[in-house]
Every structure is written in C-alpha cells, then in structure tokens.
Design an enzyme around this catalytic site. Structure first.
Site, mmCIF file in Angstrom:
data_model
loop_
_atom_site.group_PDB
_atom_site.id
_atom_site.type_symbol
_atom_site.label_atom_id
_atom_site.label_comp_id
_atom_site.label_asym_id
_atom_site.label_seq_id
_atom_site.Cartn_x
_atom_site.Cartn_y
_atom_site.Cartn_z
ATOM 1 N N HIS A 1 -47.997 4.522 58.721
ATOM 2 C CA HIS A 1 -49.355 4.673 58.196
ATOM 3 C C HIS A 1 -50.076 5.723 59.048
ATOM 4 O O HIS A 1 -49.907 5.773 60.264
ATOM 5 C CB HIS A 1 -50.092 3.333 58.252
ATOM 6 C CG HIS A 1 -51.520 3.433 57.848
ATOM 7 N ND1 HIS A 1 -51.914 4.103 56.714
ATOM 8 C CD2 HIS A 1 -52.659 2.971 58.421
ATOM 9 C CE1 HIS A 1 -53.225 4.043 56.611
ATOM 10 N NE2 HIS A 1 -53.706 3.370 57.639
ATOM 11 N N CYS B 1 -54.745 -0.972 54.076
ATOM 12 C CA CYS B 1 -53.794 0.115 54.387
ATOM 13 C C CYS B 1 -52.341 -0.336 54.297
ATOM 14 O O CYS B 1 -51.442 0.500 54.224
ATOM 15 C CB CYS B 1 -54.061 0.685 55.772
ATOM 16 S SG CYS B 1 -55.746 1.224 56.002
ATOM 17 N N ASN C 1 -56.924 9.410 57.170
ATOM 18 C CA ASN C 1 -56.415 8.098 56.776
ATOM 19 C C ASN C 1 -56.787 7.846 55.310
ATOM 20 O O ASN C 1 -57.958 7.752 54.978
ATOM 21 C CB ASN C 1 -57.049 7.044 57.700
ATOM 22 C CG ASN C 1 -56.647 5.615 57.347
ATOM 23 O OD1 ASN C 1 -56.002 5.364 56.338
ATOM 24 N ND2 ASN C 1 -57.050 4.680 58.191
#
Ligand code: ACO
Length: 332
Positions: free
Chosen positions: A257, A117, A287
């Site tokens: 994020h 990520c 996500n």
C-alpha cells in the site's frame, strides 16, 4: 495445490488516473507546507485529482474496461463486480451497480466492500472464495477512490497525502499451482479513533454544524497510524508467507500500500527485501486508499517487473484498523 476446488488468480489488470495533477508546489499556495517537507516525510511529489464532473464510478469504469481488455474477456463474461471503496458515489446504490450499468455487465451481480486502504486485499480474498468453490468463474475486483472529496484542504497534516484513482483486476480460474497461494486478513476496531470520517453516517448525520466542523473529511492521528503501519506491513506479509508455506526469501516482488515511502522502506527492510523488488509510485499519486495496490499492481505488470512464476506479495493496511496480505504465483 488449489485452495478449494479451483485455483484462482488475476488474469488481467487495468488502471485509470484522472488527468489533473496537483504538485507539492501547488499545495504550498493553499496550506503552510513545503515541497521539501512533503518529499522528505512522505515521498509524495504530486497526486491526481478527479474533475468536478468525475465520481468514483467513472474512475472505476475506465479501470474496469482496461482490465477486461487485458484479460481478453467481455463485460458479459463477468459474474460479479466487487468494488472496494471508502468514497462511493453515494450511500446507495452501490458504486459496483453503477459500474455494472456503465460497462453493460448484464450477467453480473454487484456490491461494494469497505475496508479502507485494505479494501482491495479484502476484495481479492472475497473473489477468491467464489472462484475456489466454483460458484463464479470471472470476477471484476476494483479499488477506486475520490479521496479529494473527503479531504480537508485546510489541514496540512492530511491534505498533502491523498489522491484519486482506480485500479482493477479480473479474478478467474487459473492452472493449478498458479494464482493465489494464501491470504491473511485482520482487523482491530479498537483503533477506529486513529483514522476516520466522523460525520455523514447514522452516528452523525450531516448538519450545518458537522460541515462547519469539517467532520465530513478525513481525521488522522498520523503518528499513531505510522507506528501501526510499520509493524503491521511486515507482520501481515509474514503471516501470508507462512500460510503459503514460503520463506521471506521467496518473495520476488512486493506491492505495498502506498501511504508513505518511509513505511514502505521500513517494511522492505523487515522483510529483507531490496527496494529493487518493491514497487512504489507514491511520488506520482500519493495515497489512493483502496486504489493504491491495484494501480501499483497494474503498473508493475505492464512495465514488465512481474514475470510468469514470480511470487508476488500484496500487502496493505488502513482505517478500521484493518490489514491484509495476499501471495500469488503470477501465471501470465
Ligand atoms: N507540511 C509542513 N509541516 C507539517 C505538515 C506539512 N504538510 N504536516 C505536519 N507538519 C508538521 C506538524 O505540524 C509537526 O509540527 P510541530 O512539531 O511544530 O507540531 C511536524 O510537521 C511533525 O509532524 P508529525 O506528524 O510528527 O510528522 P511525521 O513525520 O509523523 O509525518 C505523516 C506525518 C506523514 C502524516 C506520518 O505520520 C504518516 O505518514 N502517518 C501515516 C499515514 C498513513 O499511513 N495513513 C494511511 C491510511 S489513510 C486511509 O486509510 C484513508
């Protein structure tokens, strides 16, 4: 003051989300979960899922073309394509090479970079080094994922969290005083066990057993990652601010994020930022790993939330464990 010979910044952005929407209600039909639980514990309401015929490179190609248009460049102007992804089309060739062919960027080198990520922040930092030295002039940096392909759709602890998408940014020379002011990257490989896909690499090649055991899908110790995330988001942003010679109060806009709204709110609180200065779209997309930050950045820019002269902080964390933050003075 430029870091290196030339200042570098983002001169165009683009994003692409697959059309297919999976809502929390849809997931209620698949696993023992509820819309209420997912919204309360994560902030996610729905996510996009790539069609069977779409791979990560297809999502990335669409985002790349939009970023080029926004930057008013053609594919021929691009010197390097850098794709951050944990879900490449295949082990090789790189997804970046596939995109290079798709968009006909015939003057471009191409490679993938993997930092889960945090990948887009790592890739921005890498692109910045090439621009700062004068080695390259225009770099297409893309974060793209088809996490649906490595999701265990029987595991309610993880399958509610992820989505597919791609975001792109063109990194080029900008006027001195604008663009990247600092980056801060970190890694702690001792945390690898908390978040991983066990099989499919050289450690555990694919066998019937690895498939039966679901070792090709995401394993996550949710609470361990949560504790790490709330600590590292603010720490990484603070370190990047320190390197840029700025205080917390100088942040005009935060692009975090998008893993969990509670993690984002916690980071905002630690950075003394009101949520009005924080971008989130986790409710719509979940996500998307390396794609989360570039998609959020593109939506923030296009919706007019980021203006010329704003100090923008990008911050993320992910498997590895890895983390990173970049501070930019927006110049467009
Ligand atoms: N629906 C209903 N109940 C659920 C679900 C679900 N989807 N998922 C878990 N539960 C249950 C658990 O089984 C548990 O039940 P129990 O108490 O009977 O055992 C209960 O809910 C609480 O579970 P927790 O794991 O403690 O829930 P928590 O509040 O911590 O939320 C979550 C879990 C959302 C995963 C959270 O820990 C989190 O966001 N962690 C961080 C994830 C992250 O940031 N990942 C980023 C990286 S991803 C990447 O790199 C690809």
């Amino acid at each position: 003051m430029a870091i290196g010979l030339y200042s570098a910044g983002i001169i165009g952005t683009g994003s692409y989300l697959p059309e297919k929407v999976i809502t929390n209600k849809d997931l209620e039909q698949i696993v023992d979960t509820s819309n209420e639980w997912i919204v309360k514990r994560t902030g996610i309401r729905e996510r996009r899922i790539a069609e069977d015929c779409q791979a990560t490179s297809d999502l990335a190609t669409n985002a790349a073309l939009l970023a080029l248009e926004d930057a008013e460049l053609t594919a021929k102007d691009i010197d390097l394509i850098l794709i951050a992804t944990s879900t490449p089309d295949m082990p090789f060739p790189s997804t970046a090479c596939i995109v290079q062919h798709n968009i006909k960027a015939e003057n471009s080198a191409a490679f993938d970079l993997e930092a889960a990520c945090s990948g887009f922040i790592y890739a921005l930092n890498t692109a910045h080094q090439y621009i700062a030295t004068g080695f390259y002039k225009n770099i297409l940096v893309i974060g793209a994922e088809c996490l649906s392909r490595i999701t265990n759709w029987k595991d309610r602890r993880t399958c509610v969290l992820f989505g597919d998408g791609a975001g792109a940014a063109v990194v080029s020379r900008v006027k001195n005083g604008y663009g990247f002011l600092s980056h801060y990257l970190g890694a702690d490989g001792s945390g690898a066990a908390a978040l991983n896909v066990k099989a499919g690499g050289s450690r555990m090649p694919a066998t019937l057993e690895t498939i039966e055991q679901n070792y090709h899908t995401i394993y996550m110790d949710g609470s361990e990652v949560f504790k790490f995330a709330v600590r590292i988001m603010s720490t990484a942003a603070e370190e990047a601010l320190r390197l840029a010679g700025l205080e917390k109060e100088s942040i005009d806009y935060l692009i975090p994020h998008q893993a969990n709204i509670r993690i984002i709110e916690n980071a905002a609180k630690r950075l003394n930022l009101s949520m009005a200065k924080v971008f989130f779209n986790i409710d719509k997309y979940g996500n998307m790993s390396a794609a989360s930050i570039p998609v959020a950045l593109d939506e923030a820019v296009k919706s007019g939330k980021i203006k010329k002269g704003d100090n923008v902080c990008l911050v993320g964390f992910g498997a590895g464990l890895t983390w990173g933050s970049s501070i930019l003075k927006w110049h467009k």
